[in-house]
Design a protein around this motif. Structure first.
Motif, PDB file in Angstrom:
ATOM      1  N   ILE A 147     -39.830 -18.226  24.446  1.00 59.74           N
ATOM      2  CA  ILE A 147     -39.941 -19.574  23.887  1.00 59.74           C
ATOM      3  C   ILE A 147     -38.712 -20.406  24.213  1.00 59.74           C
ATOM      4  N   GLU A 148     -37.522 -19.781  24.184  1.00 55.08           N
ATOM      5  CA  GLU A 148     -36.287 -20.528  24.425  1.00 55.08           C
ATOM      6  C   GLU A 148     -36.203 -21.085  25.850  1.00 55.08           C
ATOM      7  N   ARG A 149     -37.061 -20.611  26.753  1.00 55.84           N
ATOM      8  CA  ARG A 149     -37.055 -21.123  28.122  1.00 55.84           C
ATOM      9  C   ARG A 149     -37.827 -22.441  28.247  1.00 55.84           C
ATOM     10  N   LEU A 150     -38.604 -22.774  27.233  1.00 52.65           N
ATOM     11  CA  LEU A 150     -39.375 -24.011  27.288  1.00 52.65           C
ATOM     12  C   LEU A 150     -38.442 -25.215  27.180  1.00 52.65           C
ATOM     13  N   GLU A 151     -38.812 -26.290  27.845  1.00 56.83           N
ATOM     14  CA  GLU A 151     -37.967 -27.476  27.900  1.00 56.83           C
ATOM     15  C   GLU A 151     -38.490 -28.565  26.964  1.00 56.83           C
ATOM     16  N   THR A 152     -37.576 -29.410  26.536  1.00 53.25           N
ATOM     17  CA  THR A 152     -37.937 -30.527  25.671  1.00 53.25           C
ATOM     18  C   THR A 152     -37.431 -31.837  26.263  1.00 53.25           C
ATOM     19  N   ALA A 153     -38.024 -32.913  25.800  1.00 54.55           N
ATOM     20  CA  ALA A 153     -37.582 -34.255  26.172  1.00 54.55           C
ATOM     21  C   ALA A 153     -37.617 -35.118  24.918  1.00 54.55           C
ATOM     22  N   TRP A 154     -37.200 -36.354  25.058  1.00 55.26           N
ATOM     23  CA  TRP A 154     -37.164 -37.264  23.908  1.00 55.26           C
ATOM     24  C   TRP A 154     -38.296 -38.266  24.019  1.00 55.26           C
ATOM     25  N   MET A 155     -38.988 -38.443  22.918  1.00 54.58           N
ATOM     26  CA  MET A 155     -40.045 -39.449  22.824  1.00 54.58           C
ATOM     27  C   MET A 155     -40.079 -39.898  21.371  1.00 54.58           C
ATOM     28  N   ASN A 156     -39.338 -40.943  21.060  1.00 56.44           N
ATOM     29  CA  ASN A 156     -39.143 -41.337  19.666  1.00 56.44           C
ATOM     30  C   ASN A 156     -39.475 -42.801  19.461  1.00 56.44           C
ATOM     31  N   GLY A 157     -39.758 -43.151  18.214  1.00 47.67           N
ATOM     32  CA  GLY A 157     -40.258 -44.480  17.918  1.00 47.67           C
ATOM     33  C   GLY A 157     -39.314 -45.345  17.104  1.00 47.67           C
ATOM     34  N   ILE A 158     -39.573 -46.637  17.183  1.00 40.11           N
ATOM     35  CA  ILE A 158     -38.878 -47.627  16.376  1.00 40.11           C
ATOM     36  C   ILE A 158     -39.903 -48.661  15.927  1.00 40.11           C
ATOM     37  N   GLN A 159     -39.791 -49.106  14.692  1.00 37.81           N
ATOM     38  CA  GLN A 159     -40.690 -50.139  14.176  1.00 37.81           C
ATOM     39  C   GLN A 159     -39.904 -51.436  14.009  1.00 37.81           C
ATOM     40  N   PHE A 160     -40.453 -52.509  14.550  1.00 38.38           N
ATOM     41  CA  PHE A 160     -39.870 -53.840  14.364  1.00 38.38           C
ATOM     42  C   PHE A 160     -40.738 -54.600  13.362  1.00 38.38           C
ATOM     43  N   TYR A 161     -40.116 -55.086  12.303  1.00 40.72           N
ATOM     44  CA  TYR A 161     -40.827 -55.836  11.278  1.00 40.72           C
ATOM     45  C   TYR A 161     -40.600 -57.323  11.549  1.00 40.72           C
ATOM     46  N   LEU A 162     -41.709 -58.049  11.726  1.00 38.49           N
ATOM     47  CA  LEU A 162     -41.660 -59.420  12.223  1.00 38.49           C
ATOM     48  C   LEU A 162     -42.141 -60.417  11.170  1.00 38.49           C
ATOM     49  N   SER A 163     -41.674 -61.636  11.309  1.00 41.63           N
ATOM     50  CA  SER A 163     -42.130 -62.705  10.410  1.00 41.63           C
ATOM     51  C   SER A 163     -43.429 -63.334  10.890  1.00 41.63           C
ATOM     52  N   VAL A 164     -43.946 -62.855  12.036  1.00 43.25           N
ATOM     53  CA  VAL A 164     -45.229 -63.309  12.564  1.00 43.25           C
ATOM     54  C   VAL A 164     -46.095 -62.088  12.834  1.00 43.25           C
ATOM     55  N   ASP A 165     -47.389 -62.299  12.865  1.00 45.94           N
ATOM     56  CA  ASP A 165     -48.308 -61.216  13.211  1.00 45.94           C
ATOM     57  C   ASP A 165     -48.576 -61.304  14.713  1.00 45.94           C
ATOM     58  N   LEU A 166     -47.850 -60.520  15.479  1.00 43.54           N
ATOM     59  CA  LEU A 166     -47.964 -60.530  16.931  1.00 43.54           C
ATOM     60  C   LEU A 166     -49.084 -59.570  17.326  1.00 43.54           C
ATOM     61  N   ALA A 167     -50.303 -60.080  17.429  1.00 44.86           N
ATOM     62  CA  ALA A 167     -51.462 -59.210  17.627  1.00 44.86           C
ATOM     63  C   ALA A 167     -51.461 -58.545  19.002  1.00 44.86           C
ATOM     64  N   LEU A 168     -51.015 -59.266  20.042  1.00 45.14           N
ATOM     65  CA  LEU A 168     -51.052 -58.757  21.418  1.00 45.14           C
ATOM     66  C   LEU A 168     -52.472 -58.314  21.755  1.00 45.14           C
ATOM     67  N   SER A 169     -52.669 -57.092  22.281  1.00 44.94           N
ATOM     68  CA  SER A 169     -54.013 -56.618  22.607  1.00 44.94           C
ATOM     69  C   SER A 169     -54.563 -55.799  21.446  1.00 44.94           C
ATOM     70  N   PRO A 170     -55.900 -55.711  21.322  1.00 44.49           N
ATOM     71  CA  PRO A 170     -56.491 -54.875  20.265  1.00 44.49           C
ATOM     72  C   PRO A 170     -56.443 -53.397  20.636  1.00 44.49           C
ATOM     73  N   GLY A 171     -55.240 -52.919  20.818  1.00 43.92           N
ATOM     74  CA  GLY A 171     -55.003 -51.542  21.237  1.00 43.92           C
ATOM     75  C   GLY A 171     -53.535 -51.378  21.564  1.00 43.92           C
ATOM     76  N   HIS A 172     -53.221 -50.489  22.490  1.00 45.88           N
ATOM     77  CA  HIS A 172     -51.839 -50.231  22.847  1.00 45.88           C
ATOM     78  C   HIS A 172     -51.342 -51.195  23.917  1.00 45.88           C
ATOM     79  N   GLN A 173     -50.019 -51.222  24.051  1.00 46.45           N
ATOM     80  CA  GLN A 173     -49.380 -51.954  25.130  1.00 46.45           C
ATOM     81  C   GLN A 173     -48.522 -50.968  25.931  1.00 46.45           C
ATOM     82  N   VAL A 174     -48.614 -51.050  27.245  1.00 42.18           N
ATOM     83  CA  VAL A 174     -47.789 -50.238  28.137  1.00 42.18           C
ATOM     84  C   VAL A 174     -46.917 -51.191  28.940  1.00 42.18           C
TER      85      VAL A 174
END
Length: 541
Positions: A300-327
């Motif tokens: 198990i110790e031979r397996l590799e890891t990477a970073w994939m972490n999130g941040i939330q921005f709280y806005l004074s507007v509702d920025l709908a963008l697309s009805p799904g994800h953005q890449v």
């Protein structure tokens, strides 16, 4: 009654507990943190339970997620189940700083024209026709390869090599990198063709399957929509949930596990033990004696890891963008996001946190090694404040035409994953993500290891899903529960699904099984080799 001690209260551990409890097993779950759910959990920004929520990253449920969704359908929530809290997305925004934005439909097509439109972002758009043809050939190669060839050959080839990316167009290489890295923190130069090809195909098949939604998200923060109802249900089933209870070590008598020592010095014992801690934590429990008795634990110790972490921005507007994800296709930190309020129908953002908050933009950064555009420094070397400012700058650079505009004056606050902790040299990540690198399959243990009363439940366990995800953890939890039930003669209800591929390819797979036994190459590999040699001689590459 059979007793089981589950070490770790993430998705794998909770799934194992759920399955075992329904089958009449007495289960206790130990969780080192104050909140269950592992990487999937959400957390109030402050001590007020009704406050705004932050998360490790946003949730994403593609069509091939079967184990985790079926589990949700068995968790009561109000007059329905947790599965009712899943909401289908409609479109993904592909935002660029240099080109026009593109929209990729995620709804299941209902016409031939719709199917062609759905396939266009995956294969066409700005890609040269020769690259599209080549990619289709490579996918056909995968679909007609037998399982042994995939496991023993294609797991040792990178997705980059398999798709001949070095000799393809810049647009092809950019698409290959942004697609894989934004989804699962994987670099195509390191990820195996077996894993990335399989998941690429599953995502594609999911979009063309009229029986299941292509992609879904939750209608509220993760704990409210899923984890909290799940914990209530587990308690109703008799599961003993113990938060803030960290295990220090497990005791092995040479044949079986005979106890777990907690950090406070207490020792607990049970008939069965499920190790459901993250991949970076699991090796700490593997003693030399355990590794000798079950060599798969030592790998198990031979397996590799990477970073994939999130941040939330709280806005004074509702920025709908697309009805799904953005890449954000050319963001140096491989950003993806989702504007939550349009989906959070069961969460009144207006009643949370500062009264000026009207929208939540949840963003995930998947590349922590590339310099940014604001500080010209990798995320690993930044402070938490600098990470937030850099991600905000990259978002603004991509969302130039968004309405309402993404400007500094609409930013109320932000919440970065608390697993990102500042050090003297930048930050460290206390919740890294497993990455499926070339040849790593042999280092991934099965759920049922060679210790008679120990099983594993985590996204690093060898599963059909073969990807660091909630789905893989849920499948591993089911496999652990099934192994325990079989040992004790208990009828198991834990169902395991194979990944589905069109039956039309089965005759070709059977033919390839024979070729592989005879030591022959796949027909597409021979064709590609000859074509590559011809092209090199002719100077066309």
């Amino acid at each position: 009654m059979t007793t089981t001690l589950v070490i770790g209260g993430g998705i794998g551990g909770l799934t194992a507990a759920h399955e075992l409890a329904e089958d009449g097993v007495d289960v206790t779950v130990l969780e080192a943190n104050g909140r269950f759910g592992g990487k999937a959990r959400s957390m109030p920004v402050d001590d007020d339970p009704s406050a705004l929520h932050g998360e490790h990253g946003f949730r994403f449920f593609p069509a091939f997620y079967r184990h985790v969704v079926e589990m949700m359908a068995r968790i009561p929530d109000g007059s329905g189940t947790v599965a009712d809290n899943l909401v289908e997305t409609e479109a993904t925004l592909l935002a660029s700083t240099t080109e026009a934005d593109r929209i990729a439909e995620t709804r299941t097509p209902d016409s031939i024209r719709g199917w062609l439109e759905a396939l266009r972002p995956a294969f066409a758009d700005d890609l040269p026709s020769r690259d599209v043809r080549f990619l289709l050939e490579r996918l056909a190669y995968l679909l007609t390869s037998c399982e042994k060839r995939r496991t023993e050959e294609l797991d040792d080839v990178t997705w980059w090599e398999f798709t001949d990316a070095e000799n393809r167009s810049p647009a092809f290489r950019d698409r290959l990198t942004s697609t894989t890295q934004s989804l699962v923190a994987l670099r195509p130069q390191a990820a195996s063709a077996r894993t990335m090809g399989t998941i690429y195909l599953q995502l594609l098949f999911g979009q063309l399957d009229p029986t299941r939604p292509t992609e879904r998200v939750l209608n509220a923060p993760t704990n409210e929509a899923w984890i909290d109802p799940w914990l209530r249900h587990l308690e109703n089933l008799g599961v003993d949930l113990r938060p803030n209870t960290a295990a220090r070590s497990i005791s092995f008598d040479g044949r079986r596990i005979d106890g777990v020592e907690l950090v406070d010095g207490t020792t607990l014992s049970a008939d069965e033990y499920v190790l459901a801690v993250p991949v970076d934590v699991a090796p700490k429990f593997v003693t030399p004696d355990l590794a000798r008795a079950a060599p798969e634990l030592g790998r198990i110790e031979r397996l590799e890891t990477a970073w994939m972490n999130g941040i939330q921005f709280y806005l004074s507007v509702d920025l709908a963008l697309s009805p799904g994800h953005q890449v954000y296709t050319d963001s140096p930190w491989a950003l993806t996001s989702i504007s939550q309020r349009q989906f959070w129908t069961e969460c009144d953002v207006d009643e949370r946190g500062p009264e000026e908050v009207a929208g939540v933009l949840s963003v995930v950064a998947s590349d922590w090694n590339t310099p940014g555009i604001l500080f010209d420094t990798p995320a690993r070397s930044c402070t938490r404040e600098e990470i937030a400012r850099e991600i905000w700058a990259q978002l603004k650079a991509h969302l130039r035409v968004a309405e309402p505009r993404l400007t500094d004056d609409v930013l109320v606050d932000w919440h970065l994953d608390p697993a990102i902790v500042e050090t003297d040299d930048g930050v460290e990540n206390r919740s890294p993500l497993l990455i499926n690198t070339v040849g790593s399959l042999c280092n991934r243990p099965p759920a049922d290891v060679a210790i008679e009363n120990l099983t594993l439940a985590g996204d690093y366990v060898r599963t059909n899903t073969d990807l660091a995800s909630m789905e893989s953890a849920a499948e591993a939890g089911r496999r652990a529960a099934d192994a325990i039930c079989r040992r004790h003669g208990i009828p198991s209800t834990a169902r395991i699904w194979d990944l589905e591929e069109p039956l039309v390819f089965e005759p070709f797979k059977r033919q390839d099984r024979l070729r592989y036994r005879l030591g022959l190459a796949h027909p597409a590999e021979v064709t590609q080799t000859l074509r590559s040699v011809t092209n090199r001689i002719g100077g066309r590459r």
